[in-house]
Design a protein around this motif. Structure first.
Motif, PDB file in Angstrom:
ATOM      1  N   ALA A 125       7.392  11.317  10.237  1.00 37.54           N
ATOM      2  CA  ALA A 125       7.952  10.025   9.860  1.00 37.54           C
ATOM      3  C   ALA A 125       7.230   9.448   8.649  1.00 37.54           C
ATOM      4  O   ALA A 125       6.006   9.424   8.590  1.00 37.54           O
ATOM      5  CB  ALA A 125       7.885   9.041  11.020  1.00 37.54           C
ATOM      6  N   LEU A 126       7.998   8.982   7.687  1.00 33.93           N
ATOM      7  CA  LEU A 126       7.448   8.409   6.474  1.00 33.93           C
ATOM      8  C   LEU A 126       7.976   6.985   6.347  1.00 33.93           C
ATOM      9  O   LEU A 126       9.167   6.752   6.453  1.00 33.93           O
ATOM     10  CB  LEU A 126       7.897   9.254   5.273  1.00 33.93           C
ATOM     11  CG  LEU A 126       7.673   8.688   3.885  1.00 33.93           C
ATOM     12  CD1 LEU A 126       6.196   8.711   3.542  1.00 33.93           C
ATOM     13  CD2 LEU A 126       8.462   9.481   2.857  1.00 33.93           C
ATOM     14  N   GLY A 157      12.511  10.794   8.178  1.00 34.33           N
ATOM     15  CA  GLY A 157      11.914  11.982   8.777  1.00 34.33           C
ATOM     16  C   GLY A 157      12.418  12.244  10.177  1.00 34.33           C
ATOM     17  O   GLY A 157      13.043  11.372  10.789  1.00 34.33           O
ATOM     18  N   PRO A 158      12.162  13.446  10.684  1.00 40.45           N
ATOM     19  CA  PRO A 158      12.661  13.831  12.014  1.00 40.45           C
ATOM     20  C   PRO A 158      12.163  12.924  13.140  1.00 40.45           C
ATOM     21  O   PRO A 158      12.810  12.820  14.180  1.00 40.45           O
ATOM     22  CB  PRO A 158      12.160  15.270  12.197  1.00 40.45           C
ATOM     23  CG  PRO A 158      11.167  15.513  11.112  1.00 40.45           C
ATOM     24  CD  PRO A 158      11.479  14.557  10.004  1.00 40.45           C
ATOM     25  N   ARG A 161       0.850  -1.182   0.000  1.00 38.96           N
ATOM     26  CA  ARG A 161       0.000   0.000   0.000  1.00 38.96           C
ATOM     27  C   ARG A 161       0.889   1.236   0.000  1.00 38.96           C
ATOM     28  O   ARG A 161       2.053   1.173   0.371  1.00 38.96           O
ATOM     29  CB  ARG A 161      -0.904  -0.016   1.242  1.00 38.96           C
ATOM     30  CG  ARG A 161      -2.303   0.474   0.951  1.00 38.96           C
ATOM     31  CD  ARG A 161      -3.265  -0.014   1.994  1.00 38.96           C
ATOM     32  NE  ARG A 161      -2.777   0.272   3.349  1.00 38.96           N
ATOM     33  CZ  ARG A 161      -3.408  -0.131   4.425  1.00 38.96           C
ATOM     34  NH1 ARG A 161      -4.495  -0.838   4.330  1.00 38.96           N
ATOM     35  NH2 ARG A 161      -2.937   0.164   5.615  1.00 38.96           N
ATOM     36  N   GLY A 162       0.306   2.378  -0.399  1.00 39.36           N
ATOM     37  CA  GLY A 162       1.083   3.608  -0.494  1.00 39.36           C
ATOM     38  C   GLY A 162       1.841   3.910   0.781  1.00 39.36           C
ATOM     39  O   GLY A 162       1.629   3.254   1.791  1.00 39.36           O
ATOM     40  N   PRO A 163       2.757   4.860   0.724  1.00 40.36           N
ATOM     41  CA  PRO A 163       3.562   5.168   1.901  1.00 40.36           C
ATOM     42  C   PRO A 163       2.699   5.616   3.072  1.00 40.36           C
ATOM     43  O   PRO A 163       1.669   6.253   2.893  1.00 40.36           O
ATOM     44  CB  PRO A 163       4.464   6.294   1.418  1.00 40.36           C
ATOM     45  CG  PRO A 163       3.852   6.807   0.164  1.00 40.36           C
ATOM     46  CD  PRO A 163       3.072   5.694  -0.417  1.00 40.36           C
ATOM     47  N   THR A 215      20.946  10.818   8.779  1.00 45.83           N
ATOM     48  CA  THR A 215      20.635  11.397  10.085  1.00 45.83           C
ATOM     49  C   THR A 215      19.203  11.072  10.478  1.00 45.83           C
ATOM     50  O   THR A 215      18.921  10.751  11.636  1.00 45.83           O
ATOM     51  CB  THR A 215      20.817  12.931  10.041  1.00 45.83           C
ATOM     52  OG1 THR A 215      22.044  13.214   9.364  1.00 45.83           O
ATOM     53  CG2 THR A 215      20.857  13.526  11.437  1.00 45.83           C
ATOM     54  N   GLU A 216      18.306  11.170   9.490  1.00 40.12           N
ATOM     55  CA  GLU A 216      16.892  10.905   9.774  1.00 40.12           C
ATOM     56  C   GLU A 216      16.363   9.801   8.867  1.00 40.12           C
ATOM     57  O   GLU A 216      15.219   9.840   8.435  1.00 40.12           O
ATOM     58  CB  GLU A 216      16.077  12.194   9.575  1.00 40.12           C
ATOM     59  CG  GLU A 216      16.461  13.295  10.552  1.00 40.12           C
ATOM     60  CD  GLU A 216      15.691  14.590  10.305  1.00 40.12           C
ATOM     61  OE1 GLU A 216      15.022  14.690   9.255  1.00 40.12           O
ATOM     62  OE2 GLU A 216      15.764  15.485  11.160  1.00 40.12           O
ATOM     63  N   ALA A 217      17.198   8.835   8.544  1.00 44.09           N
ATOM     64  CA  ALA A 217      16.775   7.784   7.614  1.00 44.09           C
ATOM     65  C   ALA A 217      17.296   6.420   8.052  1.00 44.09           C
ATOM     66  O   ALA A 217      18.470   6.260   8.390  1.00 44.09           O
ATOM     67  CB  ALA A 217      17.266   8.109   6.212  1.00 44.09           C
TER      68      ALA A 217
END
Ligand SMILES: [Zn+2]
Lengths: 97, 181
Positions: free
Chosen positions: B17-18, B112-113, B9-11, B154-156
Protein backbone atom coordinates in the motif's frame (compact mmCIF):
# COMPACT_ATOMS: atom_id res chain seq x y z
CA UNK A 1 -21.72 -4.01 12.96
CA UNK A 2 -25.26 -2.63 12.97
CA UNK A 3 -26.28 -1.71 9.43
CA UNK A 4 -28.92 0.95 8.81
CA UNK A 5 -30.78 1.31 5.53
CA UNK A 6 -30.39 4.93 4.38
CA UNK A 7 -33.28 5.74 2.00
CA UNK A 8 -30.77 7.45 -0.30
CA UNK A 9 -27.50 5.46 0.01
CA UNK A 10 -28.60 1.95 0.94
CA UNK A 11 -27.29 -0.19 3.78
CA UNK A 12 -24.58 1.62 5.74
CA UNK A 13 -22.67 1.15 9.01
CA UNK A 14 -24.12 2.72 12.14
CA UNK A 15 -21.10 5.01 12.97
CA UNK A 16 -22.05 7.14 9.94
CA UNK A 17 -25.42 8.02 11.50
CA UNK A 18 -26.65 10.34 14.24
CA UNK A 19 -29.91 9.89 16.15
CA UNK A 20 -32.34 12.77 15.90
CA UNK A 21 -35.11 12.13 18.43
CA UNK A 22 -38.80 11.29 18.05
CA UNK A 23 -40.25 11.73 14.56
CA UNK A 24 -43.48 13.33 13.31
CA UNK A 25 -43.66 16.15 15.84
CA UNK A 26 -45.50 19.03 14.23
CA UNK A 27 -45.45 22.51 15.74
CA UNK A 28 -48.99 23.29 16.87
CA UNK A 29 -50.72 26.24 15.25
CA UNK A 30 -51.37 29.09 15.71
CA UNK A 31 -48.12 29.39 17.67
CA UNK A 32 -48.94 32.83 19.10
CA UNK A 33 -52.03 31.51 20.89
CA UNK A 34 -50.55 28.44 22.54
CA UNK A 35 -50.79 27.96 26.29
CA UNK A 36 -47.67 27.28 28.34
CA UNK A 37 -48.76 23.67 28.69
CA UNK A 38 -49.12 23.29 24.91
CA UNK A 39 -45.64 24.74 24.42
CA UNK A 40 -44.23 22.41 27.05
CA UNK A 41 -45.81 19.42 25.36
CA UNK A 42 -44.41 20.43 21.98
CA UNK A 43 -40.90 21.22 23.21
CA UNK A 44 -40.27 18.67 25.92
CA UNK A 45 -42.78 15.86 26.21
CA UNK A 46 -41.79 12.73 24.28
CA UNK A 47 -43.02 9.17 24.10
CA UNK A 48 -41.08 6.50 25.91
CA UNK A 49 -42.20 3.68 23.69
CA UNK A 50 -41.49 0.06 24.36
CA UNK A 51 -41.47 -1.53 20.91
CA UNK A 52 -41.79 0.13 17.51
CA UNK A 53 -40.74 3.77 17.79
CA UNK A 54 -40.79 6.30 14.92
CA UNK A 55 -37.68 8.44 15.15
CA UNK A 56 -35.46 10.74 13.14
CA UNK A 57 -31.96 9.79 12.03
CA UNK A 58 -29.41 11.67 10.00
CA UNK A 59 -26.87 10.07 7.69
CA UNK A 60 -24.37 12.69 8.85
CA UNK A 61 -21.18 11.08 7.53
CA UNK A 62 -22.83 9.98 4.28
CA UNK A 63 -25.38 11.82 2.19
CA UNK A 64 -26.07 14.19 5.12
CA UNK A 65 -29.84 13.77 4.82
CA UNK A 66 -32.38 13.37 7.62
CA UNK A 67 -34.81 10.45 7.34
CA UNK A 68 -37.22 8.59 9.60
CA UNK A 69 -36.90 5.11 11.02
CA UNK A 70 -39.16 2.66 12.78
CA UNK A 71 -37.00 0.95 15.40
CA UNK A 72 -37.89 -1.60 18.05
CA UNK A 73 -36.59 -0.06 21.27
CA UNK A 74 -36.32 -3.44 23.01
CA UNK A 75 -34.22 -5.19 20.35
CA UNK A 76 -32.65 -2.21 18.51
CA UNK A 77 -33.94 -3.85 15.31
CA UNK A 78 -34.75 -1.40 12.50
CA UNK A 79 -38.18 -2.37 11.17
CA UNK A 80 -38.15 0.23 8.39
CA UNK A 81 -36.58 3.48 7.24
CA UNK A 82 -38.36 6.03 5.06
CA UNK A 83 -37.93 9.54 3.67
CA UNK A 84 -39.24 12.55 5.60
CA UNK A 85 -41.90 13.13 2.96
CA UNK A 86 -43.32 9.63 3.36
CA UNK A 87 -45.92 8.45 5.91
CA UNK A 88 -44.74 5.97 8.55
CA UNK A 89 -45.19 2.37 7.44
CA UNK A 90 -47.35 0.23 9.73
CA UNK A 91 -45.16 -1.89 11.98
CA UNK A 92 -45.52 -5.61 11.24
CA UNK A 93 -47.97 -7.35 13.57
CA UNK A 94 -46.38 -8.84 16.68
CA UNK A 95 -45.75 -12.50 16.21
CA UNK A 96 -47.38 -14.59 18.92
CA UNK A 97 -44.85 -16.05 21.32
CA UNK B 1 -2.79 27.89 8.87
CA UNK B 2 -2.67 24.27 9.87
CA UNK B 3 0.78 22.67 9.75
CA UNK B 4 0.70 20.11 6.97
CA UNK B 5 4.30 18.99 7.40
CA UNK B 6 3.23 15.45 7.97
CA UNK B 7 0.88 15.40 5.00
CA UNK B 8 3.56 16.90 2.76
CA UNK B 9 6.21 14.43 3.78
CA UNK B 10 7.24 11.91 1.13
CA UNK B 11 4.92 9.05 0.25
CA UNK B 12 4.28 6.48 2.90
CA UNK B 13 5.57 3.34 1.29
CA UNK B 14 4.74 -0.13 2.53
CA UNK B 15 4.77 -3.40 0.68
CA UNK B 16 1.23 -3.50 -0.65
CA UNK B 17 0.00 0.00 0.00
CA UNK B 18 1.26 3.43 -0.98
CA UNK B 19 -0.21 6.65 0.40
CA UNK B 20 0.70 9.92 -1.29
CA UNK B 21 -0.54 13.49 -1.30
CA UNK B 22 -2.14 14.51 -4.59
CA UNK B 23 -1.49 17.90 -6.21
CA UNK B 24 -3.76 20.87 -5.33
CA UNK B 25 -7.13 20.90 -7.06
CA UNK B 26 -10.05 23.20 -7.72
CA UNK B 27 -13.11 22.06 -5.78
CA UNK B 28 -16.72 23.21 -5.67
CA UNK B 29 -19.71 21.99 -3.71
CA UNK B 30 -22.86 22.28 -5.80
CA UNK B 31 -26.26 22.09 -4.11
CA UNK B 32 -29.59 22.13 -5.88
CA UNK B 33 -32.47 20.14 -7.35
CA UNK B 34 -32.81 18.15 -10.59
CA UNK B 35 -32.94 21.33 -12.71
CA UNK B 36 -29.62 22.48 -11.25
CA UNK B 37 -28.08 19.10 -11.97
CA UNK B 38 -29.21 19.19 -15.59
CA UNK B 39 -28.01 22.76 -16.09
CA UNK B 40 -24.65 21.96 -14.51
CA UNK B 41 -24.20 18.95 -16.78
CA UNK B 42 -24.77 21.14 -19.81
CA UNK B 43 -22.54 24.00 -18.66
CA UNK B 44 -19.69 21.70 -17.65
CA UNK B 45 -20.07 19.22 -20.52
CA UNK B 46 -19.58 16.61 -17.83
CA UNK B 47 -21.90 14.00 -16.38
CA UNK B 48 -23.17 15.05 -12.96
CA UNK B 49 -24.31 11.71 -11.53
CA UNK B 50 -27.95 11.27 -10.54
CA UNK B 51 -27.26 7.80 -9.13
CA UNK B 52 -26.31 7.62 -5.45
CA UNK B 53 -22.64 7.27 -4.53
CA UNK B 54 -21.34 7.45 -8.08
CA UNK B 55 -18.57 9.56 -9.58
CA UNK B 56 -18.21 10.65 -13.21
CA UNK B 57 -14.69 11.21 -14.49
CA UNK B 58 -13.64 13.05 -17.64
CA UNK B 59 -9.90 13.57 -17.97
CA UNK B 60 -8.88 15.99 -15.23
CA UNK B 61 -12.42 16.79 -14.13
CA UNK B 62 -14.84 14.80 -12.03
CA UNK B 63 -18.28 15.12 -10.45
CA UNK B 64 -19.02 13.13 -7.31
CA UNK B 65 -22.52 12.44 -5.93
CA UNK B 66 -22.47 13.23 -2.20
CA UNK B 67 -26.21 13.50 -1.53
CA UNK B 68 -29.51 13.68 -3.42
CA UNK B 69 -28.95 17.41 -3.96
CA UNK B 70 -25.21 17.70 -3.39
CA UNK B 71 -22.18 17.16 -5.60
CA UNK B 72 -18.44 17.63 -5.27
CA UNK B 73 -16.90 19.02 -8.46
CA UNK B 74 -13.18 18.44 -8.91
CA UNK B 75 -10.75 19.78 -11.49
CA UNK B 76 -7.03 20.17 -11.74
CA UNK B 77 -5.97 23.50 -10.26
CA UNK B 78 -7.10 26.63 -12.12
CA UNK B 79 -10.59 27.72 -13.08
CA UNK B 80 -9.99 27.03 -16.79
CA UNK B 81 -10.45 23.33 -16.14
CA UNK B 82 -13.34 23.76 -13.70
CA UNK B 83 -15.34 26.09 -16.01
CA UNK B 84 -16.66 27.76 -12.87
CA UNK B 85 -17.68 31.07 -14.53
CA UNK B 86 -19.72 29.22 -17.17
CA UNK B 87 -21.38 27.11 -14.48
CA UNK B 88 -22.13 30.15 -12.34
CA UNK B 89 -23.73 31.91 -15.30
CA UNK B 90 -25.80 28.88 -16.28
CA UNK B 91 -27.23 28.54 -12.76
CA UNK B 92 -28.09 32.20 -12.27
CA UNK B 93 -31.85 31.77 -12.68
CA UNK B 94 -32.08 28.64 -10.52
CA UNK B 95 -32.09 28.39 -6.72
CA UNK B 96 -28.77 26.76 -5.94
CA UNK B 97 -25.55 27.01 -3.97
CA UNK B 98 -22.09 26.87 -5.53
CA UNK B 99 -19.21 27.23 -3.08
CA UNK B 100 -15.49 27.18 -3.80
CA UNK B 101 -13.91 24.81 -1.27
CA UNK B 102 -10.60 24.33 -3.11
CA UNK B 103 -8.47 25.08 -0.07
CA UNK B 104 -10.72 23.49 2.54
CA UNK B 105 -9.45 20.00 1.85
CA UNK B 106 -6.55 18.05 0.42
CA UNK B 107 -6.48 14.79 -1.50
CA UNK B 108 -4.57 11.59 -0.82
CA UNK B 109 -4.13 8.58 -3.07
CA UNK B 110 -4.04 5.11 -1.54
CA UNK B 111 -2.76 2.56 -4.01
CA UNK B 112 -1.61 -1.03 -4.13
CA UNK B 113 -2.88 -4.55 -3.50
CA UNK B 114 -3.26 -3.80 0.24
CA UNK B 115 -5.14 -0.51 -0.26
CA UNK B 116 -8.46 -2.05 0.82
CA UNK B 117 -6.89 -3.60 3.89
CA UNK B 118 -5.20 -0.36 4.90
CA UNK B 119 -8.43 1.65 4.64
CA UNK B 120 -10.39 -1.06 6.44
CA UNK B 121 -8.30 -0.27 9.53
CA UNK B 122 -10.47 2.80 10.10
CA UNK B 123 -13.36 2.74 7.62
CA UNK B 124 -16.52 0.79 8.57
CA UNK B 125 -17.66 0.32 4.96
CA UNK B 126 -17.37 -2.95 3.05
CA UNK B 127 -14.55 -2.02 0.63
CA UNK B 128 -14.57 -5.27 -1.35
CA UNK B 129 -14.79 -4.48 -5.08
CA UNK B 130 -18.20 -6.20 -5.25
CA UNK B 131 -19.65 -3.86 -2.61
CA UNK B 132 -17.53 -0.79 -3.43
CA UNK B 133 -16.76 -0.96 -7.17
CA UNK B 134 -14.64 1.38 -9.29
CA UNK B 135 -16.46 4.70 -9.69
CA UNK B 136 -18.21 4.49 -6.32
CA UNK B 137 -17.72 7.44 -4.00
CA UNK B 138 -19.20 8.52 -0.69
CA UNK B 139 -18.72 10.57 2.39
CA UNK B 140 -17.76 8.27 5.26
CA UNK B 141 -15.40 8.11 8.24
CA UNK B 142 -11.79 7.00 8.53
CA UNK B 143 -10.67 6.76 12.13
CA UNK B 144 -12.12 9.87 13.76
CA UNK B 145 -12.05 11.97 10.60
CA UNK B 146 -14.79 12.48 8.03
CA UNK B 147 -13.58 11.83 4.49
CA UNK B 148 -14.86 11.46 0.95
CA UNK B 149 -13.72 8.09 -0.37
CA UNK B 150 -13.67 7.37 -4.10
CA UNK B 151 -12.50 4.14 -5.70
CA UNK B 152 -10.61 5.19 -8.83
CA UNK B 153 -9.18 1.77 -9.72
CA UNK B 154 -9.11 -1.89 -8.73
CA UNK B 155 -6.34 -1.11 -6.27
CA UNK B 156 -6.63 2.67 -6.07
CA UNK B 157 -8.65 5.06 -3.88
CA UNK B 158 -8.78 8.83 -3.62
CA UNK B 159 -9.42 10.38 -0.22
CA UNK B 160 -10.63 13.96 0.17
CA UNK B 161 -10.16 15.24 3.71
CA UNK B 162 -10.47 18.62 5.42
CA UNK B 163 -6.97 20.05 5.72
CA UNK B 164 -7.12 20.37 9.49
CA UNK B 165 -7.62 16.59 9.68
CA UNK B 166 -4.87 15.78 7.15
CA UNK B 167 -2.07 15.48 9.69
CA UNK B 168 -4.15 13.18 11.88
CA UNK B 169 -5.23 11.08 8.92
CA UNK B 170 -1.69 10.59 7.60
CA UNK B 171 -0.51 9.59 11.07
CA UNK B 172 -3.46 7.19 11.35
CA UNK B 173 -2.64 5.56 8.00
CA UNK B 174 1.05 5.31 8.90
CA UNK B 175 0.06 3.58 12.14
CA UNK B 176 -2.34 1.26 10.33
CA UNK B 177 0.35 0.42 7.75
CA UNK B 178 2.45 -1.18 10.50
CA UNK B 179 -0.01 -4.04 10.46
CA UNK B 180 0.40 -4.69 6.75
CA UNK B 181 2.99 -6.76 4.90
ZN1 LIG C 1 -27.36 8.36 3.03
Amino acid sequence: MLLIQCPYCGERPEPEFVYGGQAHIARPQPSAELSDQEWTNFLYRRNNTRGAHAERWRHTHGCGRFFNALRDTTTDHFLATYKLSEPPPRPPAESAE
Amino acid sequence: MRDLTQARRGPLLKPGALVKTLPPATRFILRGGPAVRAAAEQALALEVPASPCRAALDGERAALWLGPDEWLLLASEGSAASRAPALSAALQALPHSLVDISHRQIALAVEGPAAETLLAAGCPLDLDARAFPIGMCTRTVLGKAEIVLWRTGTEAFRIEVWRSFAGYLCAFLAEAAHGIG
